[in-house]
Design a protein around this motif. Structure first.
Motif, PDB file in Angstrom:
ATOM      1  N   PRO A 180       6.691  -1.096  -7.222  1.00 61.38           N
ATOM      2  CA  PRO A 180       8.029  -0.729  -6.888  1.00 61.38           C
ATOM      3  C   PRO A 180       8.891  -0.545  -8.080  1.00 61.38           C
ATOM      4  N   SER A 181       8.560  -1.031  -9.127  1.00 59.16           N
ATOM      5  CA  SER A 181       9.200  -0.813 -10.502  1.00 59.16           C
ATOM      6  C   SER A 181       9.101   0.568 -10.922  1.00 59.16           C
ATOM      7  N   LYS A 182       7.989   1.184 -10.501  1.00 56.93           N
ATOM      8  CA  LYS A 182       7.925   2.545 -10.898  1.00 56.93           C
ATOM      9  C   LYS A 182       8.511   3.464  -9.874  1.00 56.93           C
ATOM     10  N   ALA A 183       7.903   3.310  -8.492  1.00 58.08           N
ATOM     11  CA  ALA A 183       8.406   4.235  -7.438  1.00 58.08           C
ATOM     12  C   ALA A 183       9.656   4.130  -6.825  1.00 58.08           C
ATOM     13  N   LEU A 188      14.003  -1.670   1.849  1.00 53.41           N
ATOM     14  CA  LEU A 188      13.293  -2.600   2.497  1.00 53.41           C
ATOM     15  C   LEU A 188      11.734  -2.195   2.563  1.00 53.41           C
ATOM     16  N   ALA A 189      11.480  -1.047   2.146  1.00 48.93           N
ATOM     17  CA  ALA A 189       9.916  -0.457   1.962  1.00 48.93           C
ATOM     18  C   ALA A 189       9.703  -0.541   0.406  1.00 48.93           C
ATOM     19  N   ALA A 190      10.336  -0.871  -0.229  1.00 48.36           N
ATOM     20  CA  ALA A 190      10.091  -1.319  -1.674  1.00 48.36           C
ATOM     21  C   ALA A 190       9.096  -2.498  -1.890  1.00 48.36           C
ATOM     22  N   ALA A 191       9.382  -3.689  -0.976  1.00 42.05           N
ATOM     23  CA  ALA A 191       8.423  -4.902  -0.895  1.00 42.05           C
ATOM     24  C   ALA A 191       7.109  -4.520  -0.532  1.00 42.05           C
ATOM     25  N   GLU A 192       6.858  -3.287   0.030  1.00 40.13           N
ATOM     26  CA  GLU A 192       5.372  -2.850   0.218  1.00 40.13           C
ATOM     27  C   GLU A 192       4.959  -1.546  -0.441  1.00 40.13           C
ATOM     28  N   ALA A 193       5.397  -1.633  -1.512  1.00 44.36           N
ATOM     29  CA  ALA A 193       4.921  -0.502  -2.470  1.00 44.36           C
ATOM     30  C   ALA A 193       3.951  -0.999  -3.458  1.00 44.36           C
ATOM     31  N   ALA A 235       4.310   4.915   6.699  1.00 43.02           N
ATOM     32  CA  ALA A 235       4.497   5.463   5.364  1.00 43.02           C
ATOM     33  C   ALA A 235       4.164   6.960   5.834  1.00 43.02           C
ATOM     34  N   GLU A 236       3.020   7.278   6.372  1.00 41.61           N
ATOM     35  CA  GLU A 236       2.401   8.820   6.559  1.00 41.61           C
ATOM     36  C   GLU A 236       3.280   9.520   7.601  1.00 41.61           C
ATOM     37  N   GLU A 237       3.624   8.730   8.393  1.00 38.07           N
ATOM     38  CA  GLU A 237       4.453   9.289   9.676  1.00 38.07           C
ATOM     39  C   GLU A 237       5.839   9.729   9.094  1.00 38.07           C
ATOM     40  N   GLU A 238       6.205   9.088   8.264  1.00 36.84           N
ATOM     41  CA  GLU A 238       7.708   9.300   7.622  1.00 36.84           C
ATOM     42  C   GLU A 238       7.280  10.405   6.509  1.00 36.84           C
ATOM     43  N   PHE A 239       6.489  10.373   5.559  1.00 32.69           N
ATOM     44  CA  PHE A 239       6.181  11.382   4.692  1.00 32.69           C
ATOM     45  C   PHE A 239       6.124  12.955   5.316  1.00 32.69           C
ATOM     46  N   TRP A 240       5.261  13.042   6.422  1.00 33.94           N
ATOM     47  CA  TRP A 240       5.150  14.254   7.042  1.00 33.94           C
ATOM     48  C   TRP A 240       6.185  14.771   7.878  1.00 33.94           C
ATOM     49  N   SER A 245       0.862  -1.167   0.150  1.00 37.40           N
ATOM     50  CA  SER A 245       0.167   0.004   0.045  1.00 37.40           C
ATOM     51  C   SER A 245       1.142   1.296  -0.006  1.00 37.40           C
ATOM     52  N   MET A 246       2.095   1.233   0.100  1.00 38.09           N
ATOM     53  CA  MET A 246       3.048   2.395   0.119  1.00 38.09           C
ATOM     54  C   MET A 246       3.053   3.069  -1.388  1.00 38.09           C
ATOM     55  N   LYS A 247       3.053   4.232  -1.319  1.00 37.16           N
ATOM     56  CA  LYS A 247       2.832   5.294  -2.513  1.00 37.16           C
ATOM     57  C   LYS A 247       4.254   5.733  -2.802  1.00 37.16           C
ATOM     58  N   GLY A 248       4.056   6.144  -4.149  1.00 35.30           N
ATOM     59  CA  GLY A 248       5.270   6.768  -4.517  1.00 35.30           C
ATOM     60  C   GLY A 248       5.862   7.731  -3.792  1.00 35.30           C
TER      61      GLY A 248
END
Length: 593
Positions: free
Chosen positions: A307-310, A299-304, A223-228, A69-72
Motif C-alpha cells: 500500500p505504501s507504493k500503490a 478501504l482496499a489499501a489494507a488488501e494491497a 479487484a479484477e471486476e473493478e479493473f475491467w 493480493s490487490m495490485k497497483g
C-alpha cells in the motif's frame, strides 16, 4: 529519524519491513503466500474447494487477516472509475433539471474540491495505518470510539473521540447493505430499455447471481471486476466526450439535432440556472451522492501487497476522475441536453425509459445504436457499484467485529481471504430488491434510500476530522512531517476546507429537505426522506457511548504507534533528495501524476 514522502516510483518496500506479512505456516501444513497472504493451493486461494471455507489461521494480533493480493493497477482503476455509477450517468439528469447546467458544473466542482481533500487525507492515514475497515478505525483511533461505532455501521448500510468513532462505522455498514438491493433494482430497470416484457425479477436474479459469483473469488474477484469495469467506463466516457465536442461544433449527422453549430445556446435559453437558490442547493446534494464510494480506494489499501507504493499512485488518480469524468463530462452534457427537456422532467423511471442525458444526447444526434451503447455503460456501472457494495460493507462489518462492535462470528475469514459471514450478510440484503415487485415496493425503497442518503457526507467528514486530529497529535507529541511517508497535498488546510464543505453540504440538504426545489414547504414525510440519516446517526452515537462509556479522545491520549507500518526509509529519503533537485514544474506534475 528523518523521513520523507513516498513517491509514485519509489522502490517496493522490503519484505523484512512488514513484520505482519512474513511467511507463516498454517494449521494443517499449508503455507500462506508471504506478501499477498494467500494460500499456495490454487483452488483453496480462489474459493473453489471446501477447504477454502475453513477458518484462516490467526495472525500475530490473534485475528485472521485479509489477503494482500490487490495490485497497483487495481487500486489505480478503483480510484479513477470505481464509484462511477448511476449517480453520475442518470442522477445527473435529475440534477440538470433541478438547477440547470451552471449549477450542475459549479456544484460538482465544489464537491470535487471536497473529495480531493478527503482522498488525500485518507491516503496519508492509510499509508501510515493500512488496516481493514480503515475509515471507521481512524475515527475510533483519532476522534471518538462511539462515533467510529456509528460511522462503521453507517458504512455497511471513522480516534479523536472514542464514542464518535464507533458510531461512524455503523453508518458505513448500513450505507452499503441498503444500496445493494437498490442497485439490483436499478440494473433490472436499465435492461428494460431494450425489452419491457420480461419481469424485473428475472434480471434481479441474474445480476444478483453474478455479484455472488464475483465474490466467490474474494479480494481478487472484486479487484479484477473493478479493473475491467472501470477501464470500460473510462474508455466509454472519453469516447462520449470526443463525440460531444464534435456534436457541439455541429459535426453531427444532418438528420439529427446537432447537424449545425450548437455551441452554448442552452445556457442562454432556457438558461444557465433553474429554480433559483433552491435549485442550486438541490444539485449540491445530488453531486455529493454521485461521488459516494470514492473512499473505497482507502478501504482496499489494507488488501494491497504494497500500500505504501500503490496507494499514493491511486490517490493521485482521483484528480483525473474529478476533472475528466465529472467536470468535463457534465459540462458537455449541460451543453447538449436542455434542463427543460420533457423526457427528463416527466420520466417516471429514467432507467427503464433511457432518459439519462448521456443516452439522450446521442439519441437526438441521430447516432444509430449509440444510445444503446451508453445504456450498456450505465448497466456495467450499476453492476460494478453492486459488487462494491458487498466489498465495502463486508470489510467494514468484519473490522467492526474484530474491534468488538459486531457479533464475533463476523470476524471469520476463510482460507481464500473472504470475510465469509460478512459477505454472506451483505449478499443476503440483495433479496430486498424483490420488494419492488409489490405494489408498495417503491415506498419501501424510498425509506431505505433515506437511511443511506447522507451516509457518505458523515463518512467524509469523519475522515477529514480524523486527519486533522492525527496531525494535531503528531505535532503535540514532537513528531516531524518528515516522518510521514505520504502527505496530503494541501495538508491540514485542505482537510479543514473539506470539512467546511461537508457542513455546507449538510446545511444545503437540510434546506432542501424543508423547502424542495420547484415547490413550497415540505411535509414531515418528505423531510425525513431527505434527512433521516441524521437522527439515525445520532441514535447510533448515543448507543455507542452508552455501550462503551468512552468519550472524546484527548490529543495526548492518541496512540500514534500501534499498527503503524514500517517503511523503507532509505529508498524514500533517496527519492526525496532526487525530488528536491527537480524544477518547480516537474515537482508540480509529480504531485498530481
Amino acid at each position: 529519524m528523518a523521513t520523507k514522502e513516498m513517491p509514485l516510483d519509489s522502490k517496493v518496500e522490503k519484505a523484512e519491513s512488514y513484520p505482519d506479512t512474513k511467511r507463516r505456516t498454517s494449521v494443517g501444513g499449508s503455507d500462506l503466500h508471504n506478501i499477498s497472504n494467500r494460500e499456495d493451493d490454487f483452488r483453496t486461494r480462489n474459493g473453489l474447494n471446501l477447504r477454502s471455507f475453513t477458518r484462516r489461521p490467526e495472525g500475530a494480533a490473534g485475528l485472521s487477516e485479509l489477503d494482500r493480493s490487490m495490485k497497483g493497477r487495481h487500486l489505480n482503476m478503483i480510484a479513477i472509475g470505481g464509484s462511477i455509477g448511476a449517480g453520475f450517468f442518470v442522477g445527473s439528469g435529475s440534477a440538470l433539471t433541478t438547477g440547470g447546467p451552471a449549477s450542475l458544473l459549479i456544484c460538482f466542482l465544489i464537491i470535487g474540491v471536497m473529495i480531493f481533500n478527503v482522498v488525500y487525507a485518507l491516503g496519508e492515514l492509510a499509508v501510515m495505518y493500512p488496516v481493514s475497515g480503515g475509515f471507521y478505525t481512524y475515527s475510533i483511533r483519532f476522534i471518538d470510539p462511539s462515533w467510529g461505532f456509528a460511522m462503521g455501521w453507517n458504512y455497511v448500510s471513522p480516534r479523536t473521540s472514542r464514542m464518535l468513532a464507533r458510531f461512524a462505522h455503523i453508518m458505513q455498514v448500513l450505507q452499503w447493505v441498503i444500496v445493494l438491493p437498490l442497485e439490483l433494482t436499478v440494473v433490472s430497470f436499465t435492461v428494460q430499455y431494450w425489452n419491457k416484457d420480461i419481469s424485473v425479477a428475472v434480471w434481479i436474479t441474474i445480476f444478483w447471481v453474478f455479484i455472488i459469483f464475483v465474490n466467490v473469488f474474494g479480494t481478487l474477484g472484486y479487484a479484477e471486476e473493478e479493473f475491467w469495469a472501470s477501464s470500460f467506463k473510462l474508455i466509454a466516457t472519453v469516447i462520449f466526450m470526443i463525440v460531444a465536442i464534435v456534436l457541439i461544433c455541429g459535426g453531427g449527422p444532418a438528420s439529427g439535432k446537432y447537424g449545425e453549430y450548437w455551441g452554448a445556446r442552452l445556457w442562454y435559453d432556457p438558461g444557465a440556472f433553474q429554480n433559483g437558490f433552491k435549485g442550486f442547493c438541490g444539485v449540491f446534494v445530488t453531486a455529493a451522492f454521485a461521488f459516494s464510494g470514492t473512499e473505497l480506494v482507502g478501504l482496499a489499501a489494507a488488501e494491497a501487497a504494497n500500500p505504501s507504493k500503490a496507494l499514493p499512485s491511486a490517490i493521485k488518480q482521483v484528480f483525473w476522475r474529478i476533472t475528466l469524468f465529472y467536470i468535463l463530462g457534465l459540462t458537455f452534457v449541460g451543453l447538449l441536453v436542455s434542463s427543460t427537456d420533457e423526457r427528463l422532467l416527466n420520466a417516471d423511471n429514467p432507467y427503464a425509459d433511457g432518459t439519462s442525458p448521456f443516452v439522450l444526447a446521442p439519441l437526438d444526434a441521430g447516432l444509430i445504436g449509440y444510445d444503446s451503447f451508453m445504456n450498456v455503460v450505465i448497466l456495467v456501472s450499476v453492476v460494478s457499484i453492486g459488487v462494491s457494495c458487498v466489498y465495502g460493507g463486508s470489510r467494514t462489518l468484519t473490522a467492526l467485529a474484530q474491534q468488538g462492535y459486531a457479533p464475533r462470528f463476523f470476524a471469520y475469514i476463510d482460507r481464500s481471504g473472504r470475510p465469509l459471514w460478512s459477505v454472506n450478510l451483505c449478499l443476503a440484503f440483495g433479496a430486498l430488491a424483490y420488494v419492488t415487485l409489490a405494489s408498495s415496493g417503491s415506498i419501501v425503497f424510498d425509506w431505505l434510500l433515506a437511511l443511506s442518503g447522507l451516509a457518505a457526507l458523515f463518512t467524509w467528514g469523519s475522515i477529514l476530522l480524523a486527519h486533522i486530529r492525527f496531525r494535531q497529535a503528531w505535532k503535540a507529541q514532537g513528531r516531524t512531517l518528515d516522518e510521514i511517508p505520504f502527505k496530503a497535498l494541501f495538508g491540514v488546510t485542505g482537510s479543514w476546507i473539506g470539512l467546511v464543505l461537508v457542513f455546507i453540504a449538510l446545511i444545503a440538504q437540510f434546506f432542501v429537505a424543508i423547502a424542495p426545489p420547484g415547490g413550497g414547504l415540505n411535509d414531515a414525510e418528505g423531510f425525513f426522506k431527505s434527512y433521516l440519516a441524521l437522527p439515525v446517526v445520532i441514535v447510533f452515537w448515543i448507543g455507542g457511548y452508552a455501550w462503551k462509556r468512552q468519550g472524546w479522545v484527548k490529543i495526548d491520549q492518541i496512540d500514534l504507534d500501534s499498527g503503524r507500518r514500517e517503511h523503507d526509509w532509505e529508498s524514500i529519503n533517496a527519492y526525496r533528495a532526487k525530488f528536491a533537485t527537480y524544477p518547480a514544474w516537474k515537482r508540480a506534475l509529480c504531485a498530481i501524476f
